[in-house]
Design a protein around this motif. Structure first.
Motif, PDB file in Angstrom:
ATOM      1  N   TYR A 126      -3.681 -33.586 -23.037  1.00 13.35           N
ATOM      2  CA  TYR A 126      -4.413 -33.868 -21.798  1.00 13.35           C
ATOM      3  C   TYR A 126      -4.256 -35.318 -21.343  1.00 13.35           C
ATOM      4  N   MET A 127      -3.244 -36.006 -21.831  1.00  8.90           N
ATOM      5  CA  MET A 127      -2.981 -37.384 -21.420  1.00  8.90           C
ATOM      6  C   MET A 127      -1.831 -37.382 -20.421  1.00  8.90           C
ATOM      7  N   ASP A 128      -1.990 -38.091 -19.347  1.00  7.83           N
ATOM      8  CA  ASP A 128      -0.945 -38.249 -18.354  1.00  7.83           C
ATOM      9  C   ASP A 128       0.173 -39.093 -18.965  1.00  7.83           C
ATOM     10  N   ALA A 129       1.409 -38.736 -18.696  1.00  7.93           N
ATOM     11  CA  ALA A 129       2.555 -39.474 -19.254  1.00  7.93           C
ATOM     12  C   ALA A 129       2.591 -40.922 -18.768  1.00  7.93           C
ATOM     13  N   LYS A 130       1.966 -41.201 -17.651  1.00 10.66           N
ATOM     14  CA  LYS A 130       1.973 -42.561 -17.118  1.00 10.66           C
ATOM     15  C   LYS A 130       0.984 -43.468 -17.833  1.00 10.66           C
ATOM     16  N   THR A 131       0.101 -42.908 -18.647  1.00  9.38           N
ATOM     17  CA  THR A 131      -0.911 -43.717 -19.340  1.00  9.38           C
ATOM     18  C   THR A 131      -0.766 -43.617 -20.856  1.00  9.38           C
ATOM     19  N   VAL A 132       0.440 -43.489 -21.339  1.00  7.29           N
ATOM     20  CA  VAL A 132       0.662 -43.367 -22.777  1.00  7.29           C
ATOM     21  C   VAL A 132       0.288 -44.654 -23.503  1.00  7.29           C
ATOM     22  N   LYS A 133       0.011 -44.515 -24.777  1.00  8.09           N
ATOM     23  CA  LYS A 133      -0.249 -45.684 -25.624  1.00  8.09           C
ATOM     24  C   LYS A 133       1.100 -46.199 -26.121  1.00  8.09           C
ATOM     25  N   VAL A 134       1.302 -47.499 -26.028  1.00 12.38           N
ATOM     26  CA  VAL A 134       2.554 -48.112 -26.491  1.00 12.38           C
ATOM     27  C   VAL A 134       2.268 -48.850 -27.783  1.00 12.38           C
ATOM     28  N   VAL A 135       3.067 -48.555 -28.803  1.00  9.78           N
ATOM     29  CA  VAL A 135       2.941 -49.213 -30.100  1.00  9.78           C
ATOM     30  C   VAL A 135       4.126 -50.153 -30.262  1.00  9.78           C
ATOM     31  N   ILE A 136       3.833 -51.440 -30.401  1.00  9.89           N
ATOM     32  CA  ILE A 136       4.874 -52.446 -30.594  1.00  9.89           C
ATOM     33  C   ILE A 136       5.081 -52.628 -32.095  1.00  9.89           C
ATOM     34  N   GLU A 137       6.328 -52.503 -32.522  1.00  7.26           N
ATOM     35  CA  GLU A 137       6.665 -52.669 -33.937  1.00  7.26           C
ATOM     36  C   GLU A 137       6.983 -54.142 -34.182  1.00  7.26           C
ATOM     37  N   ARG A 138       6.381 -54.711 -35.186  1.00  8.44           N
ATOM     38  CA  ARG A 138       6.584 -56.133 -35.481  1.00  8.44           C
ATOM     39  C   ARG A 138       7.839 -56.364 -36.327  1.00  8.44           C
ATOM     40  N   VAL A 139       8.239 -55.362 -37.097  1.00  8.33           N
ATOM     41  CA  VAL A 139       9.388 -55.529 -37.986  1.00  8.33           C
ATOM     42  C   VAL A 139      10.405 -54.438 -37.692  1.00  8.33           C
ATOM     43  N   ALA A 140      11.581 -54.843 -37.328  1.00  8.15           N
ATOM     44  CA  ALA A 140      12.680 -53.902 -37.169  1.00  8.15           C
ATOM     45  C   ALA A 140      13.714 -54.242 -38.244  1.00  8.15           C
ATOM     46  N   THR A 141      14.028 -53.302 -39.102  1.00  6.51           N
ATOM     47  CA  THR A 141      14.871 -53.575 -40.259  1.00  6.51           C
ATOM     48  C   THR A 141      16.305 -53.141 -40.069  1.00  6.51           C
ATOM     49  N   CYS A 142      16.747 -53.029 -38.851  1.00  9.52           N
ATOM     50  CA  CYS A 142      18.100 -52.535 -38.578  1.00  9.52           C
ATOM     51  C   CYS A 142      19.045 -53.648 -38.158  1.00  9.52           C
ATOM     52  N   ASP A 143      20.285 -53.383 -38.380  1.00 10.57           N
ATOM     53  CA  ASP A 143      21.360 -54.250 -37.937  1.00 10.57           C
ATOM     54  C   ASP A 143      21.500 -54.104 -36.427  1.00 10.57           C
ATOM     55  N   LEU A 144      21.757 -55.176 -35.730  1.00 10.42           N
ATOM     56  CA  LEU A 144      21.915 -55.101 -34.278  1.00 10.42           C
ATOM     57  C   LEU A 144      23.252 -54.524 -33.852  1.00 10.42           C
ATOM     58  N   GLY A 145      24.190 -54.340 -34.777  1.00  5.18           N
ATOM     59  CA  GLY A 145      25.468 -53.714 -34.466  1.00  5.18           C
ATOM     60  C   GLY A 145      26.240 -54.525 -33.525  1.00  5.18           C
TER      61      GLY A 145
END
Length: 145
Positions: A126-145
């Motif tokens: 019942y949540m509108d797609a325009k009001t989604v919750k955004v989760v910001i990740e502080r650690v990204a453990t991947c290579d930038l390629g």
């Protein structure tokens, strides 16, 4: 007059060619995704159906490339572009932002074994797609390629 007719036919032919190209290249989600795709590199769009405890459910995963500064706004724009208006019995949309296409590919292949995304969206029923919750990740453990 003849020059004007040629111009009109040229525009009509260009529109027909553009429509054919868009349908053949996987832009199957309609016109509202075009603006997002024009501004962002979309790596993949996957529709997934799973069996739940009471009934099957489905969701759409969108993997795209962005910068850390605009990750939150871009994830919201992604959800608005690819999502449905209300998600009571419709498909959920999960947008995943990455620093590079390589990181997105690694995340898709690893399936949660590694954490590559810099932000993602969470959507509830019942949540509108325009009001989604955004989760910001502080650690990204991947290579930038």
């Amino acid at each position: 007059m003849q020059r004007r007719n040629l111009k009109i036919w040229g525009i009509a032919l260009a529109a027909l060619v553009a429509a054919a190209w868009l349908s053949l290249t996987g832009w199957e989600y309609g016109a509202k995704t075009w603006n997002f795709r024009a501004a962002h590199r979309v790596v993949a769009v996957k529709d997934v159906t799973r069996d739940g405890p009471s009934m099957p459910f489905s969701y759409r995963d969108v993997y795209f490339v962005t910068t850390p500064e605009s990750a939150e706004a871009d994830v919201k724009a992604c959800a608005a572009a690819f999502g449905h208006d209300m998600t009571s019995e419709t498909q959920f949309t999960r947008c995943h932002a990455f620093l590079s296409a390589h990181s997105a590919q690694l995340q898709m292949q690893a399936s949660k074994a590694i954490k590559c995304e810099i932000a993602h969206s969470e959507q509830t029923p019942y949540m509108d797609a325009k009001t989604v919750k955004v989760v910001i990740e502080r650690v990204a453990t991947c290579d930038l390629g």
